[in-house]
Write an enzyme that holds these catalytic residues in place. Structure first.
Site, PDB file in Angstrom:
ATOM      1  N   CYS A   2      42.912  -0.808  20.596  1.00 35.47           N
ATOM      2  CA  CYS A   2      43.437  -1.384  21.834  1.00 35.47           C
ATOM      3  C   CYS A   2      43.551  -0.322  22.937  1.00 35.47           C
ATOM      4  CB  CYS A   2      44.821  -1.954  21.593  1.00 35.47           C
ATOM      5  SG  CYS A   2      44.860  -3.145  20.259  1.00 35.47           S
ATOM      6  N   ARG A  27      36.489   2.075  23.666  1.00 38.16           N
ATOM      7  CA  ARG A  27      37.405   2.200  22.523  1.00 38.16           C
ATOM      8  C   ARG A  27      37.195   1.086  21.504  1.00 38.16           C
ATOM      9  NH1 ARG A  27      42.115   5.265  23.593  1.00 38.16           N
ATOM     10  NH2 ARG A  27      43.368   3.943  22.256  1.00 38.16           N
ATOM     11  N   TRP A  73      41.898  -4.950  20.115  1.00 39.82           N
ATOM     12  CA  TRP A  73      41.031  -4.832  18.935  1.00 39.82           C
ATOM     13  C   TRP A  73      41.851  -5.439  17.800  1.00 39.82           C
ATOM     14  CZ3 TRP A  73      40.936  -2.402  14.098  1.00 39.82           C
ATOM     15  CH2 TRP A  73      39.674  -2.237  13.522  1.00 39.82           C
ATOM     16  N   ASN A  97      49.611  -1.265  21.757  1.00 44.02           N
ATOM     17  CA  ASN A  97      48.554  -0.642  20.955  1.00 44.02           C
ATOM     18  C   ASN A  97      49.229  -0.039  19.730  1.00 44.02           C
ATOM     19  OD1 ASN A  97      46.526   0.898  19.843  1.00 44.02           O
ATOM     20  ND2 ASN A  97      46.490   2.410  21.478  1.00 44.02           N
ATOM     21  N   GLY A  98      48.749  -0.417  18.549  1.00 43.26           N
ATOM     22  CA  GLY A  98      49.330   0.115  17.313  1.00 43.26           C
ATOM     23  C   GLY A  98      49.591  -1.012  16.329  1.00 43.26           C
ATOM     24  N   GLU A 454      25.208  12.109   7.977  1.00 41.29           N
ATOM     25  CA  GLU A 454      25.460  11.830   9.392  1.00 41.29           C
ATOM     26  C   GLU A 454      24.359  10.914   9.954  1.00 41.29           C
ATOM     27  OE1 GLU A 454      27.799  11.863  11.283  1.00 41.29           O
ATOM     28  OE2 GLU A 454      27.048  11.898  13.321  1.00 41.29           O
ATOM     29  N   LYS A 458      24.986   7.187  11.542  1.00 40.66           N
ATOM     30  CA  LYS A 458      24.533   6.834  12.897  1.00 40.66           C
ATOM     31  C   LYS A 458      23.709   5.548  12.853  1.00 40.66           C
ATOM     32  CE  LYS A 458      26.541   8.629  14.929  1.00 40.66           C
ATOM     33  NZ  LYS A 458      27.470   9.687  14.668  1.00 40.66           N
ATOM     34  N   GLU A 461      25.921   2.410  11.936  1.00 39.40           N
ATOM     35  CA  GLU A 461      26.902   1.905  12.894  1.00 39.40           C
ATOM     36  C   GLU A 461      26.265   1.273  14.122  1.00 39.40           C
ATOM     37  OE1 GLU A 461      28.501   6.280  14.472  1.00 39.40           O
ATOM     38  OE2 GLU A 461      29.875   4.614  14.476  1.00 39.40           O
ATOM     39  N   HIS A 477      19.404   9.388 -11.255  1.00 40.89           N
ATOM     40  CA  HIS A 477      20.529   8.962 -12.090  1.00 40.89           C
ATOM     41  C   HIS A 477      20.960   7.542 -11.741  1.00 40.89           C
ATOM     42  CE1 HIS A 477      20.732  12.912 -13.830  1.00 40.89           C
ATOM     43  NE2 HIS A 477      20.593  13.408 -12.606  1.00 40.89           N
ATOM     44  N   LYS A 576      36.280   3.266  19.060  1.00 40.71           N
ATOM     45  CA  LYS A 576      35.995   4.691  19.263  1.00 40.71           C
ATOM     46  C   LYS A 576      37.047   5.560  18.585  1.00 40.71           C
ATOM     47  CE  LYS A 576      34.014   8.319  21.124  1.00 40.71           C
ATOM     48  NZ  LYS A 576      32.801   8.817  20.440  1.00 40.71           N
TER      49      LYS A 576
HETATM   50  O1  M6R Z   1      38.074  10.737  16.752  1.00 42.02           O
HETATM   51  P1  M6R Z   1      37.679  11.202  15.386  1.00 42.02           P
HETATM   52  O2  M6R Z   1      36.667  12.276  15.408  1.00 42.02           O
HETATM   53  O3  M6R Z   1      38.868  11.570  14.534  1.00 42.02           O
HETATM   54  O4  M6R Z   1      36.997   9.940  14.725  1.00 42.02           O
HETATM   55  C1  M6R Z   1      36.550   9.973  13.399  1.00 42.02           C
HETATM   56  C2  M6R Z   1      35.614   8.827  13.135  1.00 42.02           C
HETATM   57  O5  M6R Z   1      36.250   7.612  13.379  1.00 42.02           O
HETATM   58  C3  M6R Z   1      34.332   8.912  13.982  1.00 42.02           C
HETATM   59  O6  M6R Z   1      33.661  10.122  13.781  1.00 42.02           O
HETATM   60  C4  M6R Z   1      33.384   7.755  13.643  1.00 42.02           C
HETATM   61  O7  M6R Z   1      32.917   7.885  12.345  1.00 42.02           O
HETATM   62  C5  M6R Z   1      32.247   7.708  14.659  1.00 42.02           C
HETATM   63  N1  M6R Z   1      32.147   6.398  15.235  1.00 42.02           N
HETATM   64  C6  M6R Z   1      30.925   8.023  14.099  1.00 42.02           C
HETATM   65  O8  M6R Z   1      29.932   7.965  15.072  1.00 42.02           O
END
Ligand code: M6R
Length: 581
Positions: A2, A27, A73, A97-98, A454, A458, A461, A477, A576
């Site tokens: 949020c 966000r 959110w 937010n929370g 990584e 990417k 997501e 395995h 985000k």
């Molecule tokens: O803000 P942060 O780096 O703590 O966030 C960690 C993860 O939520 C963040 O890296 C997430 O995996 C990304 N969307 C990946 O692209």
């Protein structure tokens, strides 16, 4: 997650609020709403879906000078108009937010209220209204709230009786004050107000904020003189500047980010690493993947014992701290709830913490003992690229500092990064060969496996293609049973010490019909029939090699998601910064 923005000033509040919310879109959210004072009352407008729906619904011209807005959110209750914020109970309207953890019990105690939504936030709203009816004074109400609400919250509140004011309070959820010329703001995050003001005030947990044409902050029962700071982020960091997506723009910013990160690496500010016997790295998502690069480098270049943990697991595991442990927390946002909890646990055990954080003044940045700011600037795309690159640069710098290696040749490094980004056509061709697939594998060994993780995240997501990263030697395995003719594999080979072994594993999947996209350091490449497509990665110092290797993975994910018409900067279900557990 949020986002909150609030405004008190002399301009059209609804327009300012919606503009602010549009800068918080990154966000992640599913609905949005505002409350603003007009015609002698607070008016609420809420819409499901994108901010553009809200923009269409607000009055074009409005005399309103006060209001609060919110992007939601969903946590409690489906994304719809009723569950979206603001919520109103009695004389109180608020955005939240929370997560209010004790909302079920509170809801029972607030039996006189009728609840329209399924949210925990509406319960907080009713509680504040009840307290307001009892105490008749919002300052006192907000001083009482912390003892009654459990969980995390940033609240922006307006009260029917005080149309010229906004009240706010936070606990574990981000909220800052923006200080303008004859106008003041509250906001979850810098981008919401960056095009209005660069001056801001950080809030401590439980500060009571009373915002009107002046700013009053009550801390532990006393009004304080707030410290006004200035952002060093530029407004153009929050605009696309001609790029189709923020993700692409941020990938192109990476050479600059690496330069800034290297230039600002001030070794005087750090702990004496060699005084620690043990380093524990803790993070989530891509930041965790950056931590893996750190693990590999620190293990290989020093004698310090290093371990790495996903923050959501770390917070609930048994800890064997000794006084000579350093906990490194990596986080772009500095607000990730699980990573923040890690800081609390370490501090509770008198353990030193080092934060590698991108967002200035964020909770983690403020709570750690030692701090290195990554120099990525404002990152808007949900899929992190430049912040990750800055984090792995810092990992390299830390390893070379401990190992007392020569200074990096940053000009060569940056030139190489630029040259890798520029090979867009190659990544586009690869994307052509995978964008119709539903499953894909990344394989590699050691640091190449960590980079595969990584690359896989990417791709998942933003393109929604299911992918898994595997240590190349582990395939047989179990997972190799999934290989059928045409199964795509992205195989990464940059670590010379283990290249031959990885190439043998590549041949094993190729022999079973896999379609292999080979990402290989150019000096290790030998032509053969064990791959279908090849991307040659320029050689860098081992410590900085990951910087060049990860970029093709970022761009392959980007081009693939684009071909699948995905919402690249705002992937479904994602936020985000993950400020709840
Ligand atoms: O803000 P942060 O780096 O703590 O966030 C960690 C993860 O939520 C963040 O890296 C997430 O995996 C990304 N969307 C990946 O692209």
């Amino acid at each position: 997650m949020c986002g909150i923005v609030g405004y008190v000033g002399s301009k059209n509040a609804p327009t300012i609020l919606v503009d602010g919310l549009s800068h918080l879109e990154y966000r992640g959210y599913d609905s949005a709403g505002i409350v603003f004072y007009e015609n002698n009352k607070f008016n609420i407008i809420k819409t499901e879906g994108r901010i553009s729906n809200l923009r269409d619904a607000i009055p074009f011209e409005s005399p309103s000078k006060v209001g609060v807005g919110h992007t939601r959110w969903a946590t409690h209750g489906v994304p719809n108009q009723v569950n979206s914020h603001p919520h109103k109970q009695g004389k109180i309207t608020l955005v939240h937010n929370g997560i209010i953890e004790n909302y079920t019990g509170l809801k029972k105690e607030l039996g006189n209220y009728t609840f329209n939504s399924e949210t925990d936030s509406e319960v907080a709203c009713a509680l504040i209204d009840k307290l307001y009816n009892e105490l008749g004074n919002m300052e006192e109400v907000l001083e009482k709230v912390p003892s009654m609400l459990k969980g995390s919250y940033a609240l922006g509140i307006v009260v029917d009786d005080e149309p010229n004011k906004i009240y706010a309070i936070r606990h574990k959820s981000p909220l800052i004050i923006g200080v303008g010329d004859n106008e003041n703001f509250i906001a979850s995050d810098v981008p919401a107000i960056l095009n209005k003001t660069k001056r801001y005030i950080l809030l401590d947990d439980f500060d009571v904020v009373i915002l009107s044409d002046e700013i009053k902050i009550k801390r532990n029962g006393n009004f304080i003189e707030p410290i006004i700071k200035e952002f060093d982020w530029e407004v153009d960091q929050t605009s696309l500047n001609g790029f189709d997506h923020y993700m692409l723009k941020e990938i192109y910013e990476q050479p600059d980010v690496v330069r800034r990160t290297i230039e600002s690496f001030d070794t005087n500010e750090f702990p004496e690493f060699t005084s620690y016997e043990k380093i524990e790295i803790v993070a989530c998502g891509s930041a965790y993947h950056a931590g893996l690069i750190g693990l590999h480098l620190i293990e290989n270049y020093t004698n310090i014992e290093v371990s790495i943990h996903v923050a959501s697991e770390y917070r609930y595991k048994k800890h064997n701290f000794n006084r000579k442990t350093l906990v490194i927390i990596i986080s772009q946002s500095g607000e990730t709830a699980d990573s923040l909890e890690t800081v609390r646990i370490a501090k509770e055990n008198n353990i030193d913490t080092l934060g590698i954080v991108n967002v200035y003044g964020s909770s983690i940045a403020r709570d750690v003992k030692y701090l290195i700011y990554s120099k990525a600037g404002c990152e808007i795309s949900v899929a992190t690229t430049k912040a990750y690159l800055s984090q792995i640069t810092i990992m390299g710098l830390i390893a070379s500092k401990i190992a007392k290696l020569d200074k990096v040749d940053s000009e060569h490094l940056i030139k190489t990064i630029v040259s890798v980004i520029e090979k867009r056509e190659i990544y586009d061709n690869i994307a052509n060969s995978i964008y119709t697939k539903e499953h894909l594998f990344f394989i590699g060994r050691g640091i190449d496996y960590y980079l595969g993780l990584e690359g896989s995240l990417k791709l998942k997501e933003i393109s929604y293609i299911h992918s898994e990263a595997y240590p190349a030697g582990e395939l047989k395995h179990g997972t190799i049973s999934l290989v059928t003719p045409g199964t795509p594999f992205i195989a990464i080979v940059t670590d010379e010490s283990i290249a031959e072994k990885t190439i043998s594993n590549i041949k094993e999947v190729k022999a079973r019909g896999a379609r292999v996209i080979l990402l290989i350091r150019e000096d290790l490449f030998e032509k053969g029939d064990y791959y279908d497509e090849v991307i040659l990665i320029p050689r860098l110092d081992d410590i900085y090699q990951p910087l060049a290797t990860v970029i093709p993975l970022q761009l392959i994910a980007y081009e693939t998601a684009k071909k699948r018409n995905c919402d690249i900067d705002k992937p479904r279900n994602l936020a985000k910064s993950v400020t709840v557990e």
